[in-house]
Scaffold this active site. Structure first.
Site, PDB file in Angstrom:
ATOM      1  N   LYS A 114      -1.493  -3.989   5.674  1.00  0.00           N
ATOM      2  CA  LYS A 114      -2.912  -4.259   5.456  1.00  0.00           C
ATOM      3  C   LYS A 114      -3.492  -5.086   6.592  1.00  0.00           C
ATOM      4  CE  LYS A 114      -3.114  -3.830   0.425  1.00  0.00           C
ATOM      5  NZ  LYS A 114      -3.472  -4.503  -0.846  1.00  0.00           N
ATOM      6  N   LYS A 197      -7.501  12.273  -2.061  1.00  0.00           N
ATOM      7  CA  LYS A 197      -7.430  11.117  -2.947  1.00  0.00           C
ATOM      8  C   LYS A 197      -8.841  10.691  -3.321  1.00  0.00           C
ATOM      9  CE  LYS A 197      -5.930   6.300  -3.118  1.00  0.00           C
ATOM     10  NZ  LYS A 197      -5.284   5.188  -2.374  1.00  0.00           N
ATOM     11  N   LYS A 200     -14.416   6.177  -3.262  1.00  0.00           N
ATOM     12  CA  LYS A 200     -15.860   6.072  -3.040  1.00  0.00           C
ATOM     13  C   LYS A 200     -16.194   6.213  -1.553  1.00  0.00           C
ATOM     14  CE  LYS A 200     -15.691   2.346  -5.490  1.00  0.00           C
ATOM     15  NZ  LYS A 200     -15.944   1.052  -6.146  1.00  0.00           N
TER      16      LYS A 200
END
Length: 328
Positions: A114, A197, A200
């Site tokens: 990340k 997948k 938004k």
């Protein structure tokens, strides 16, 4: 009889879509009948990667609370609260940070991944809060002496770290905390309307508790077998997004639908209409319940305040033991 205590939380990072619901929340609804459950809207966790702009944080917290309640989480059966309303989370996080080797946090697989991903997006994420995310997660879990944590497969290392930190505390001071076990969420994987997948950011999501007409419109946009151009062409359900949704929302008819698709007995338009109505019926109670809750914001706030009060009682008792064990 209760099998044990569960703790689980979600970051209030924006509005839910159906993938979020089926990925975790639907599983929570089932678990609440088997376990003593503590569910937290973990707003401090949201700040670990989105600290620059907290302007929508309260709105997101409120929306998440409504989503949970509309889905069927029972505020009398479960403790449902906002993390920052129980300050003991911060205190235990601080005390655990005194005993946790830095290398334990740096080796968590998601940390470096990340760090690179968000860094590539221009985010300054090399902070203690981000590094210490698993430490705060540990405090969240063991503060309630939870022995079970429902997670996705990618979060298993976090639970293992929680076990290690709890074990270290117990060995250093006093055996207070159970070493929680991970339980993998049994959830269906729901693709977006374009087959990727659901996200938004891709614009391919179906909003959670969408009104019936919006739900029908999103289903009409779903991609089907790209090789099936004409109505008389035979289709392949295995590569059809619509069929994937049928397996989740219309399981009883999947064999029939697969056969009709493979023989061109049903066209894609009719197949989508059939799916849309099954989804509208399946999600009707959630849509109605959410609308009721939105019209009564005072009730939602009362539920969260009640949950925080219950959580504080448990947390305060645990912290009394922790302080005594550490001679504070």
């Amino acid at each position: 009889m209760s099998k044990g205590r569960i703790f689980s939380g979600m970051q209030p990072s924006g509005k839910f879509h159906l993938g979020n619901y089926l990925g975790a929340l639907d599983n929570w609804i089932k678990l609440q009948h088997e376990y003593d459950c503590v569910f937290s809207i973990v707003d401090w966790h949201a700040l670990t990667s989105s600290y620059e702009d907290p302007s929508k944080l309260q709105e997101n917290i409120y929306d998440m609370a409504i989503d949970w309640l509309a889905a069927g989480l029972d505020p009398d059966k479960n403790i449902i609260f906002v993390q920052s309303q129980v300050k003991e989370h911060a205190e235990l996080h601080l005390l655990l940070s005194m005993i946790t080797p830095l290398g334990w946090l740096e080796r968590v697989p998601s940390y470096k991944d990340k760090l690179q991903q968000l860094g590539a997006m221009g985010k300054e994420i090399n902070t203690y809060g981000f590094l210490g995310y698993p430490e705060l997660m540990t405090a969240d879990i063991i503060l309630y002496k939870a022995d079970t944590v429902p997670v996705g497969e990618d979060q298993i290392p976090h639970v293992e770290l929680t076990r290690e930190i709890a074990r270290r505390f117990n060995n250093l001071y006093k055996p207070i905390f159970p070493e929680p076990q991970a339980i993998l969420s049994k959830s269906a994987l729901l693709p977006g309307i374009d087959g990727r997948k659901m996200s938004k950011s891709y614009g391919n999501d179906i909003p959670y508790a969408a009104p019936p007409d919006e739900l029908r419109a999103r289903v009409r946009q779903m991609i089907t077998d790209p090789q099936r151009v004409k109505r008389t062409d035979k289709g392949d359900p295995a590569v059809c997004t619509v069929y994937t949704f049928h397996k989740i929302f219309n399981l009883a008819e999947t064999v029939e639908i697969a056969g009709q698709c493979q023989s061109a007995g049903i066209g894609c338009v009719d197949c989508k209409k059939r799916l849309a109505e099954r989804m509208v019926n399946s999600l009707a109670d959630i849509y109605i319940k959410r609308a009721e809750l939105e019209s009564n914001p005072g009730r939602v706030k009362e539920i969260l305040a009640y949950g925080a009060e219950r959580a504080r009682k448990v947390a305060a008792a645990t912290m009394q033991e922790v302080r005594a064990a550490m001679n504070l």
